[in-house]
Design a protein around this motif. Sequence first.
Motif, PDB file in Angstrom:
ATOM      1  N   ILE A 308       7.588   1.893   9.419  1.00 17.75           N
ATOM      2  CA  ILE A 308       8.500   3.335   9.623  1.00 17.75           C
ATOM      3  C   ILE A 308       7.545   3.871  10.769  1.00 17.75           C
ATOM      4  CG2 ILE A 308       6.613   5.474   8.202  1.00 17.75           C
ATOM      5  CD1 ILE A 308      10.793   5.047   8.301  1.00 17.75           C
ATOM      6  N   THR A 309       6.637   3.399  10.811  1.00 22.63           N
ATOM      7  CA  THR A 309       6.110   4.160  12.782  1.00 22.63           C
ATOM      8  C   THR A 309       7.273   3.392  13.687  1.00 22.63           C
ATOM      9  OG1 THR A 309       4.366   4.419  11.475  1.00 22.63           O
ATOM     10  CG2 THR A 309       4.232   4.903  13.785  1.00 22.63           C
ATOM     11  N   VAL A 384      -2.161   8.170  13.767  1.00 26.51           N
ATOM     12  CA  VAL A 384      -1.213   8.124  12.651  1.00 26.51           C
ATOM     13  C   VAL A 384      -1.565   7.714  11.707  1.00 26.51           C
ATOM     14  CG1 VAL A 384       0.911   6.068  13.643  1.00 26.51           C
ATOM     15  CG2 VAL A 384       1.332   7.777  11.650  1.00 26.51           C
ATOM     16  N   ASP A 409      -2.545  14.421  16.402  1.00 25.40           N
ATOM     17  CA  ASP A 409      -3.005  13.221  15.524  1.00 25.40           C
ATOM     18  C   ASP A 409      -1.728  13.125  14.286  1.00 25.40           C
ATOM     19  OD1 ASP A 409      -3.775  12.428  12.572  1.00 25.40           O
ATOM     20  OD2 ASP A 409      -5.261  14.156  12.863  1.00 25.40           O
ATOM     21  N   TRP A 411       0.698  13.573  10.704  1.00 24.38           N
ATOM     22  CA  TRP A 411       0.971  13.476   9.346  1.00 24.38           C
ATOM     23  C   TRP A 411       2.510  12.845   9.398  1.00 24.38           C
ATOM     24  CZ3 TRP A 411       3.472  14.704   4.977  1.00 24.38           C
ATOM     25  CH2 TRP A 411       3.676  14.066   3.987  1.00 24.38           C
ATOM     26  N   THR A 414       6.689   7.463   5.262  1.00 28.38           N
ATOM     27  CA  THR A 414       8.094   6.577   5.367  1.00 28.38           C
ATOM     28  C   THR A 414       8.925   7.671   4.363  1.00 28.38           C
ATOM     29  OG1 THR A 414       6.971   4.379   4.891  1.00 28.38           O
ATOM     30  CG2 THR A 414       9.016   4.152   4.143  1.00 28.38           C
ATOM     31  N   ASP A 502      -0.307  13.953  -1.014  1.00 22.12           N
ATOM     32  CA  ASP A 502      -1.224  13.953  -0.549  1.00 22.12           C
ATOM     33  C   ASP A 502      -2.547  14.982  -0.073  1.00 22.12           C
ATOM     34  OD1 ASP A 502      -2.235  11.653   2.001  1.00 22.12           O
ATOM     35  OD2 ASP A 502       0.258  12.086   2.231  1.00 22.12           O
ATOM     36  N   ARG A 517      -4.717  10.447   0.194  1.00 23.46           N
ATOM     37  CA  ARG A 517      -3.580   9.975  -1.668  1.00 23.46           C
ATOM     38  C   ARG A 517      -4.471  10.746  -2.165  1.00 23.46           C
ATOM     39  NH1 ARG A 517       0.798   9.118  -0.029  1.00 23.46           N
ATOM     40  NH2 ARG A 517       1.392   9.051  -2.690  1.00 23.46           N
ATOM     41  N   ASN A 523      -5.138   3.776   0.952  1.00 26.17           N
ATOM     42  CA  ASN A 523      -3.995   3.660   2.856  1.00 26.17           C
ATOM     43  C   ASN A 523      -5.552   2.308   3.241  1.00 26.17           C
ATOM     44  OD1 ASN A 523      -3.898   3.510   5.255  1.00 26.17           O
ATOM     45  ND2 ASN A 523      -3.915   5.734   4.646  1.00 26.17           N
ATOM     46  N   ARG A 528      -0.226   0.950   3.530  1.00 25.51           N
ATOM     47  CA  ARG A 528      -0.059   1.803   2.174  1.00 25.51           C
ATOM     48  C   ARG A 528      -0.351   0.375   1.264  1.00 25.51           C
ATOM     49  NH1 ARG A 528       4.538   6.436   1.894  1.00 25.51           N
ATOM     50  NH2 ARG A 528       4.759   6.641  -0.642  1.00 25.51           N
TER      51      ARG A 528
HETATM   52  O1  PRX Z   1      -1.564   9.725   2.719  1.00 25.11           O
HETATM   53  C1  PRX Z   1      -1.328  10.053   3.956  1.00 25.11           C
HETATM   54  C2  PRX Z   1      -0.851   8.910   5.157  1.00 25.11           C
HETATM   55  O2  PRX Z   1      -0.197   7.628   4.840  1.00 25.11           O
HETATM   56  C3  PRX Z   1       0.830   7.915   3.765  1.00 25.11           C
HETATM   57  C4  PRX Z   1       2.102   7.611   4.255  1.00 25.11           C
HETATM   58  O3  PRX Z   1       2.198   6.292   4.763  1.00 25.11           O
HETATM   59  P1  PRX Z   1       3.583   5.240   4.648  1.00 25.11           P
HETATM   60  O4  PRX Z   1       4.801   5.758   3.941  1.00 25.11           O
HETATM   61  O5  PRX Z   1       2.612   4.270   4.906  1.00 25.11           O
HETATM   62  O6  PRX Z   1       3.693   6.219   6.627  1.00 25.11           O
HETATM   63  C5  PRX Z   1       2.252   5.500   7.275  1.00 25.11           C
HETATM   64  C6  PRX Z   1       2.812   6.085   8.715  1.00 25.11           C
HETATM   65  C7  PRX Z   1       3.534   7.314   8.945  1.00 25.11           C
HETATM   66  C8  PRX Z   1       0.560   9.930   4.074  1.00 25.11           C
HETATM   67  O7  PRX Z   1       0.950  10.069   2.022  1.00 25.11           O
HETATM   68  N1  PRX Z   1      -1.276   9.387   6.959  1.00 25.11           N
HETATM   69  C9  PRX Z   1      -0.382   9.321   7.339  1.00 25.11           C
HETATM   70  N2  PRX Z   1      -0.398  10.032   8.545  1.00 25.11           N
HETATM   71  C10 PRX Z   1      -1.251  10.297   8.450  1.00 25.11           C
HETATM   72  C11 PRX Z   1      -1.835   9.799   7.032  1.00 25.11           C
HETATM   73  N3  PRX Z   1      -3.707  11.034   6.359  1.00 25.11           N
HETATM   74  C12 PRX Z   1      -3.789  11.824   7.228  1.00 25.11           C
HETATM   75  N4  PRX Z   1      -3.858  11.772   9.078  1.00 25.11           N
HETATM   76  C13 PRX Z   1      -3.025  11.231   9.784  1.00 25.11           C
HETATM   77  N5  PRX Z   1      -2.469  11.944  10.717  1.00 25.11           N
END
Ligand code: PRX
Length: 649
Positions: A308-309, A384, A409, A411, A414, A502, A517, A523, A528
């Motif tokens: 998603i990033t 991220v 930073d 958060w 997807t 989270d 999580r 992670n 994920r």
């Molecule tokens: O646990 C959190 C962690 O990544 C999860 C989401 O993963 P995904 O859908 O693959 O997206 C990743 C990129 C947006 C979240 O539920 N997460 C993501 N960013 C952070 C984070 N945990 C802590 N700090 C962050 N900045």
Amino acid sequence: MAELEQEVAQKFPPAADFAAQANWNDPTIYETAAADPDAFWAGQAEQLVWSRKWDTVSEWNPPHAKWFLGGQLNVSVNCLDRHVEGGRADKAAIVFEGEPGDTKTYTYAELHQEVCKFANVLQSQGVQRGDRVTIYLPMIPEAAIAMLACARIGAPHSVVFGGFSADSLRERIHDSGSKLLITADGGWRRGGVVKLKEAADQALAGETTIEHVIVVNRTGKPEETPWTAGRDLWWHELASDASDQNEAVALDSEDLLFILYTSGSTGKPKGIAHTTGGYLTGATTTCKYIFDLKDDDVYWCTADVGWITGHSYVVYGPLSNGATVFMYEGAPDWPARDRFWELIEKHKITILYTAPTAIRAFMKWGTEWPEKHDLSSLRLLGSVGEPINPEAWLWYHKNVGGERCPIVDTWWQTETGAIMITPLPGISATKPASASRPFPGVSALVVDEKGDPLPEGGEGVGLLVITKPWPSMLRTLWGDDARYKEVYWSKFADKGYYFAGDGAKRDAEGDYWLLGRVDDVMNVAGHRVSTMEVESALVDHPSVAEAAVIGKAHDIKGQAISAFVTLKEGIEPSPELMAELKAHVAKKIGAICRPDDLFLTAELPKTRSGKIMRRLLRDIAEGRALGDTTTLADPSVVSSLKDKYTDES
Ligand code: PRX
């Protein structure tokens, strides 16, 4: 140690000169947005070009949201046409560097032409509005071109990360019911070629919904590419014959823009569904204000478009803002450990957005690598994907940011489509490892198991929830609305809160600290991975009776996969078998899911009700003294586990 503690407790307010030029520097934006989130988001949506303006800003039938109802727009017009027409025709849109060092720049005019040509190619192959297209490509400009061409004709894309296996690709193609697959002969990684076309062929063996495969010639050896005549077509041949004019389809705001699969707490990946108007509003707004994008920035988000990033912050967010996006194909340590710093110096990158796992690897490699290069072009850094530890934050700040660049930073998930909790670089006093606070227009809370919020103004730890719908939220899970309701909305159904999965701490000043999580999702290096998915891959092996998987703490990857496996009767454990089991997981899902360690054990520790005691497994994997085992059905399992046949290579 004391010095580190002092640094960690420090706050980093924006420098006066940064704040003065920032896209947002007035903190009242938080209150203004909170007072009327719909008005705030509608104001942001005004930045986009709409072919028909919306009638209603938002509609909330819990748990289903719609945004900008009645509005019509096209994402590729917003990312391309409006910039070509608005004076950016000759501005670089994508600056690409391949791993072998080849470079290519597309101006907005050129990118527009390539997207139009490819949109025509898709249409000539029978792809119509609403048809799904799977994209399985390396990090090359064609990935962005393919996504934008799909968006142009209203064909939702499903991008599958090039590191995923043939089986994973097959499952995602099947679930999305895609008609067409776009892939490449291969992509460069650490000097070798990842043979994507071979994996694609395996994924398509037998019954498939795919009618045609369009193949990018990336590695320059077409004669070595396996080929199915009639089904497979070369991208360059089709594109060279196509017109560079293509009229974009005006899509409804709620038309599906893409599906992106992510791991959940069961073995089956979830097809996260994002729609057009709300998603683009979220991606555009967050990108502009969190990265403080300016016309002369050279912006680099190191994520792959398979995540998603990559969707929101390599392609849609920055291009919608008319930015110059830098894209790199390969590994950070190829040919040497200063590749990223070399690229920053060479391309004069001003904004860098990367993951804590990369920062921790850079830390381990040492400061001599960044020190070799002039990084003074950088003015803002982002993080991220996983919690960043204070040491990594401070290292990033000092050795990459030269103590002058704000760090955001961010958060999000997807599911959220866009960044949700983040500092605003011209406003926030950042704290190492805190993601600051919800973006304006986003309403979050830290709550207890019942959904009750922490006392106002107090510090505490709990579960992170989002309390109001936001424009870029997922609309459903593709083909499985029941699971959508269950996974995200059932935990706090009475309150109507979105459950993110989270844990979070909120400090007395109202800043959020993400803690990772709280479900069975690991992670691993910012990716994920569900424990169930890896367990299913292990039990798929003919020698395996049962498997349990946990994420153990790892100093670079954040978490690494530890697998506990019981073999079928009569199967002898051996180092070869252990290596084979690890390879089996990599083959079934993808290399990122390969377990770091594997424990062969006669039995798995279970409670009397039959639940695997993962906490115990974590203790064993992380080498800690074992905690309370009184609920174990058979306590002797633990001692046998400790004498396990292990391989921690
Ligand atoms: O646990 C959190 C962690 O990544 C999860 C989401 O993963 P995904 O859908 O693959 O997206 C990743 C990129 C947006 C979240 O539920 N997460 C993501 N960013 C952070 C984070 N945990 C802590 N700090 C962050 N900045």
